[in-house]
Design a protein around this motif. Structure first.
Motif, mmCIF file in Angstrom:
data_model
loop_
_atom_site.group_PDB
_atom_site.id
_atom_site.type_symbol
_atom_site.label_atom_id
_atom_site.label_comp_id
_atom_site.label_asym_id
_atom_site.label_seq_id
_atom_site.Cartn_x
_atom_site.Cartn_y
_atom_site.Cartn_z
ATOM 1 N N ASP A 41 0.800 -1.224 0.000
ATOM 2 C CA ASP A 41 0.000 0.000 0.000
ATOM 3 C C ASP A 41 0.837 1.281 0.000
ATOM 4 O O ASP A 41 0.304 2.374 -0.052
ATOM 5 N N ASN A 42 2.141 1.151 0.028
ATOM 6 C CA ASN A 42 2.972 2.354 -0.033
ATOM 7 C C ASN A 42 3.175 2.806 -1.474
ATOM 8 O O ASN A 42 3.071 2.009 -2.396
ATOM 9 N N PRO A 43 3.502 4.086 -1.638
ATOM 10 C CA PRO A 43 3.645 4.598 -2.996
ATOM 11 C C PRO A 43 4.957 4.211 -3.691
ATOM 12 O O PRO A 43 5.118 4.498 -4.874
ATOM 13 N N GLN A 48 9.312 -0.028 5.097
ATOM 14 C CA GLN A 48 9.595 1.101 5.995
ATOM 15 C C GLN A 48 11.088 1.349 6.109
ATOM 16 O O GLN A 48 11.538 2.488 6.101
ATOM 17 N N ARG A 51 12.257 2.946 3.009
ATOM 18 C CA ARG A 51 11.167 3.778 2.503
ATOM 19 C C ARG A 51 11.719 4.806 1.514
ATOM 20 O O ARG A 51 12.668 5.517 1.808
ATOM 21 N N TRP A 92 -6.873 -6.121 1.661
ATOM 22 C CA TRP A 92 -7.796 -6.060 2.805
ATOM 23 C C TRP A 92 -8.311 -7.421 3.212
ATOM 24 O O TRP A 92 -8.980 -7.559 4.226
ATOM 25 N N LYS A 450 -7.865 -3.574 6.098
ATOM 26 C CA LYS A 450 -7.772 -2.141 5.781
ATOM 27 C C LYS A 450 -9.170 -1.722 5.336
ATOM 28 O O LYS A 450 -9.886 -2.521 4.729
ATOM 29 N N PRO A 451 -9.564 -0.487 5.633
ATOM 30 C CA PRO A 451 -10.892 -0.059 5.189
ATOM 31 C C PRO A 451 -10.999 -0.149 3.668
ATOM 32 O O PRO A 451 -10.026 0.041 2.961
ATOM 33 N N ILE A 452 -12.194 -0.467 3.225
ATOM 34 C CA ILE A 452 -12.424 -0.530 1.781
ATOM 35 C C ILE A 452 -13.594 0.381 1.451
ATOM 36 O O ILE A 452 -14.599 0.387 2.168
ATOM 37 N N LEU B 77 -0.576 7.565 2.944
ATOM 38 C CA LEU B 77 -0.308 6.549 1.918
ATOM 39 C C LEU B 77 -0.546 7.077 0.506
ATOM 40 O O LEU B 77 -0.216 6.415 -0.470
ATOM 41 N N GLN C 296 -16.709 4.299 3.909
ATOM 42 C CA GLN C 296 -15.650 3.285 3.972
ATOM 43 C C GLN C 296 -16.099 2.155 4.882
ATOM 44 O O GLN C 296 -16.556 2.402 6.002
ATOM 45 N N ILE C 297 -15.953 0.933 4.406
ATOM 46 C CA ILE C 297 -16.239 -0.237 5.237
ATOM 47 C C ILE C 297 -15.020 -0.479 6.119
ATOM 48 O O ILE C 297 -13.912 -0.661 5.616
ATOM 49 N N VAL C 298 -15.211 -0.474 7.433
ATOM 50 C CA VAL C 298 -14.052 -0.671 8.311
ATOM 51 C C VAL C 298 -13.985 -2.069 8.924
ATOM 52 O O VAL C 298 -12.907 -2.526 9.295
#
Lengths: 473, 97, 370
Positions: A41-43, A48, A51, A92, A450-452, B77, C296-298
């Motif tokens: 998920d990092n750009p 880390q 990074r 996720w 992770k939230p989606i 992010l 957002q679904i958490v």
């Protein structure tokens, strides 16, 4: 390139995390000819520890140091390997059937892999002190990321507090970058030195020693160091204005500050692995939960391995080797011995060297009880703003574990999903009940880790059977 | 408060709560907000107290912002891009923004 | 000191049965293999709904609703119960016609709780609803409660009246001798003259052991929750044509469910989510509530519960064994029935009969003439 449609339905190998372990694992499997995707998920690649190693504006190599720039080589090898790298791809969900749910480029989808390597690394141990939610209080790792990725150096009166190698490394890097450190408050337990001595021999012969001591000495010459810190708080109204602390049993001191950077070691980032159903156990030495693994990082779930610090903290160099071993196991499982494999024995030799030194570091930098197990009004769960006293009170009225605590107090139910409070809650409940953290266990974790976005989920490609609408009254 | 070091990259213009902010290419949104001098980047939905980015690695969710009308995104992010509209979140964010 | 009654299962039905038995003066022990409220009772959507019930359940549901409105009197806690109504929306005229027919049926049975409303009133009650929705059924005094808090409140109240809770205790077998049931558990043997089977997804095993197997399906209805949103919704909303249960909590988070199923693994207390089905659930919300398009679904989860083929529970005495009563198989809508069903079970156990029409729930309905 960065659209979710650019991903295939199936890969031989999916690696989750593009840090040292993930890059090394993917390099091995892709080089051996297996279709490999790395999801992170990092750009940018590097995880880390490395990074932004391909993009950092901090080009003066003396600032971030040789160990950082070593990452360049690993990233280059990875980029030449033919593995697909999905930058900014948030995984996720991971099922026992190795089906992965991922958000990428504004869309979501499921994809399948024959082997999965979880290389989701470490995160900083929670450091719950009074006032740690105030703006201006940040983790040392967070500040280091700002330096690496954006060339940002904290200014004003900057106080570093805590213990552990990363704190000293960052202090050094910050000074090299021209920054100024107002003071370092060392919270490591003096007893730690004595206890650590019995593990000293392997350490003396390890690569850590010379580097570590030199670096600490350099920082100590230039920064005011206050040792034996036994209590710590951030004070201020809407931002940190002061650090309030005690040394040993002496009276309280107050130090004006504009930023307070906290660190007390790193622990495995367990969320994805636990949600996938990987068995973990309490590691009493490292004071955290670690996965149960075979010698190649294999978990109890068929085809799923864990490599790097997510398998137990051992550092970047060890992570590379553990990544290679997981990669080797994946290639052997899918292709047999092809000959196009790195030398397993070499990896194990390097690992042994670092493993031997680890006990010394773990003992030396073992975070003190008072900084792991807070009391009173100190916030434990930052998301839902639950205090230590609330946790203790609920345990006393019959809330026996972290999962009940979620229902009682919403503790651990916010967007971070317990990453910032999980260990604190386990240890706090254990202490209140007078049992071991192993008996208490950790939050029961579930996907999505992770939230989606609801819109992404709503537009996720569907299989035919799912399209048949359920009609009922 | 943060100071910039290192080589200067191309600048990227974003808006933060309607104000023009110059970021550096390669910055994440959270880094750009801190570099621009924001002390806090949101207030919490529970007590309304101010918060700022804490971990910068996608773990703590303190850096949640609304980006181009989509709320609760992890600022640490997501890289900045030209013309990006960032809104800080006050308490429970407004639905449908 | 042996109890009079052993209740097996610490969900809401077990706790409510134990509580009502204690209120009638029985000595009760409740045995639960995990902890109270660990499964469906603690993690369901919390809907307190008469709307849309199977006609056989309506009398019990109506009785339970009256108890919900006075729930504090029963358990000294409001259980987070709020009565902002339940609404089932129609997205087109055909769906609305089906809802109208349903209301007519319920009214003909002499019940007045379900009302048909048109588009305008729907928009007043649910301002966030998508423009294309044409009407709805509303049950104005239905509502929602907090499941885990509810089970805990029932447990606490039962405990205060002397019910003994044995959590973390698994029933291994049942035997009857001289009018006394021996309940063998992994922590030893307990005895009582009466057994009540409230074991939810695990209740089929007990029925089978008693020689009256039932076609119980173990299901895992899934739920999702969002991060906090500003208040936009008071009632609980369902859909006539799609699987949906939708509500917003006071803290702003929004719960999305309705019965899409994951996979249950009752032997190891585990459920697997089915993301493709959750995607359908998300699409429903996307279509019906435009404000949710940036949500957002958490978190997501599934509870483990029992479903019967006809979607109504088994309630009543065992057909094979004296001194055994069943209350299970609530088929993903048992939460609202908890208060009244516990009272009913206590009445059955202590008096041997009830005025409630429970014939449709008889376990013998699955016993085909051989």
């Amino acid at each position: 390139m960065s659209a979710v449609t650019s991903l295939d339905d199936h890969y031989d190998v999916a690696v989750i995390g593009a840090g040292p372990a993930g890059l090394a694992a993917a390099t091995v499997t892709a080089t051996a000819g297996l279709s490999t995707v790395v999801l992170d998920d990092n750009p940018a690649p590097g995880g880390q520890v490395w990074r932004a190693v391909t993009t950092t504006p901090v080009q003066d190599r003396r600032v971030l140091g040789d160990d950082y720039w070593k990452g360049q080589e690993i990233v280059q090898a990875f980029q030449a390997s033919g593995a697909k790298h999905a930058l900014g791809a948030a995984v996720w969900s991971l099922s026992r059937e190795r089906e992965i749910g991922v958000s990428f480029g504004g869309g979501a989808r499921m994809l399948e892999a024959r082997r999965v390597v979880i290389a989701s690394g470490a995160l900083e141990r929670p450091f719950p002190i009074p006032g740690w939610t105030l703006p201006g209080v940040m983790s040392v790792g967070g500040a280091q990321t700002l330096l690496k990725a954006s060339g940002l150096v904290p200014g004003g009166r900057v106080v570093l507090a805590g213990a552990g190698p990363l704190l000293w490394l960052f202090a050094h890097q910050m000074l090299q970058a021209g920054g100024q450190i107002h003071a370092i408050l060392d919270t490591s337990d003096r007893a730690g030195w004595r206890a650590a001595l019995k593990h000293a021999m392997p350490f003396v012969t390890s690569p850590y020693l010379v580097k570590g001591l030199k670096l600490m000495a350099g920082v100590r010459r230039r920064v005011r160091l206050l040792t034996g810190v036994t209590s710590l708080a951030a004070g201020g109204r809407n931002k940190v204005e002061a650090v309030i602390f005690r040394q040993g049993s002496e009276g309280g001191q107050r130090m004006a500050a504009d930023m307070l950077l906290l660190h007390q070691g790193v622990v495995p980032n367990v969320n994805l692995a636990m949600a996938a159903g990987v068995e973990h156990h309490w590691d009493a030495q490292q004071l955290c939960f670690v996965p149960v693994l075979d010698t190649f990082g294999g978990t109890g779930i068929e085809g799923v391995a864990i490599a790097g610090d997510g398998a137990g903290i051992a550092g970047a160099e060890a992570a590379v080797e553990r990544g290679r071993l997981a990669g080797i196991a994946a290639v052997r499982a899918l292709k047999g011995d092809t000959g196009k494999l790195p030398d397993e024995t070499a990896s194990r030799k390097v690992l042994a060297k670092y493993d031997g030194a680890r006990a010394f570091l773990d003992t030396l930098y073992r975070p003190s009880r008072g900084f792991r197990i807070p009391a009173g009004d100190t916030i434990v769960c930052r998301c839902e703003e639950v205090t230590a006293q609330q946790v203790i009170d609920n345990v006393r009225i019959g809330c026996t574990g972290p999962n009940q605590l979620k229902s009682f107090l919403r503790c651990g139910m916010g967007p971070c999903q317990g990453r910032m409070c999980g260990l604190t809650v386990t240890e706090l409940i254990a202490e209140t009940r007078g049992v071991t953290p192993a008996e208490i266990g950790y939050y029961r974790l579930r996907p999505p880790v992770k939230p989606i976005a609801l819109a992404e989920l709503a537009s996720m490609p569907k299989t035919e059977s799912d399209v048949t609408a359920v009609v009922r009254i | 408060m943060f100071q910039r070091v290192g080589k200067s990259e191309a600048s990227v213009i974003i808006s933060v709560d309607g104000t023009r902010v110059t970021a550096r290419a390669g910055d994440t949104v959270a880094a750009a907000l801190l570099a621009a001098g924001l002390t806090s980047t949101r207030t919490t939905p529970i007590s309304g107290t101010p918060r700022a980015p804490y971990c910068m690695m996608g773990v703590c969710f303190e850096c949640l912002v609304t980006i181009d009308d989509v709320g609760n995104r992890q600022g640490c992010l997501i890289p900045v891009s030209e013309g990006m509209r960032v809104d800080t979140q006050k308490g429970k964010r407004e639905a449908g923004r | 000191m042996s109890p009079d009654v052993i209740v097996i299962g610490g969900g809401l039905h077990g706790c409510s049965t134990a509580l009502h038995l204690a209120m009638r003066g029985s000595k009760v022990m409740l045995i639960e293999k995990d902890h109270v409220g660990r499964h469906a009772s603690g993690v369901n959507a919390g809907g307190v709904r008469r709307l849309g019930r199977h006609v056989a359940e309506i009398p019990l549901s109506v009785a339970s609703m009256e108890m919900w409105h006075r729930i504090r009197d029963l358990v000294d806690d409001d259980c987070g119960f709020e009565s902002h109504g339940q609404v089932k929306v129609a997205e087109d005229e055909a769906e609305l016609a089906r809802l109208r027919a349903r209301v007519d049926d319920v009214t003909a049975l002499g019940f007045a709780h379900e009302e048909l409303i048109g588009q305008q009133e729907l928009r007043e009650i649910v301002p966030a609803i998508a423009d294309h929705c044409v009407g709805a059924i509303v049950c104005r005094t239905d509502g929602a409660a907090l499941p885990y808090r509810t089970v805990q409140a029932f447990k606490r109240k039962a405990e205060s009246l002397g019910v003994v809770f044995k959590e973390g205790t698994r029933v291994l077998g049942l035997q009857r001798a001289d009018g006394v049931w021996r309940v063998e558990t992994d922590k030893g043997v307990e005895t009582a003259t009466v057994i009540v089977n409230c074991a939810g997804a695990w209740a089929g095993r007990i029925a089978e052991a008693l020689g009256e197997p039932v076609p119980l399906e173990v299901i895992a209805p899934m739920l999702m929750i969002t991060g906090p949103m500003p208040a936009f919704l008071q009632p609980v909303v369902g859909s006539a044509g799609r699987t949906l249960s939708f509500k917003q909590f006071a803290n702003g988070t929004v719960l999305i469910g309705g019965g899409h199923r994951g996979t249950a693994h009752p032997d190891d207390n585990r459920t697997d989510l089915d993301w493709e089905r959750l995607a359908i659930n998300a699409k429903t919300v996307y279509d019906l509530f435009p404000v949710m398009r940036t949500a957002q679904i958490v978190r997501a989860w599934a509870g483990i519960e029992a479903r019967m083929p006809d979607d109504i529970p088994v309630i009543g005495p065992s057909s094979t064994s004296e001194g055994v009563f069943h209350a299970f198989g609530f088929s993903a809508h048992g939460f609202q029935l908890g208060p009244a069903c516990g009272a009913l079970m206590a009445e059955l156990v202590t008096t041997g009969r009830s005025n409630m029409p429970i014939a449709p729930f008889d376990i013998r309905r699955f016993q085909t003439a051989a």
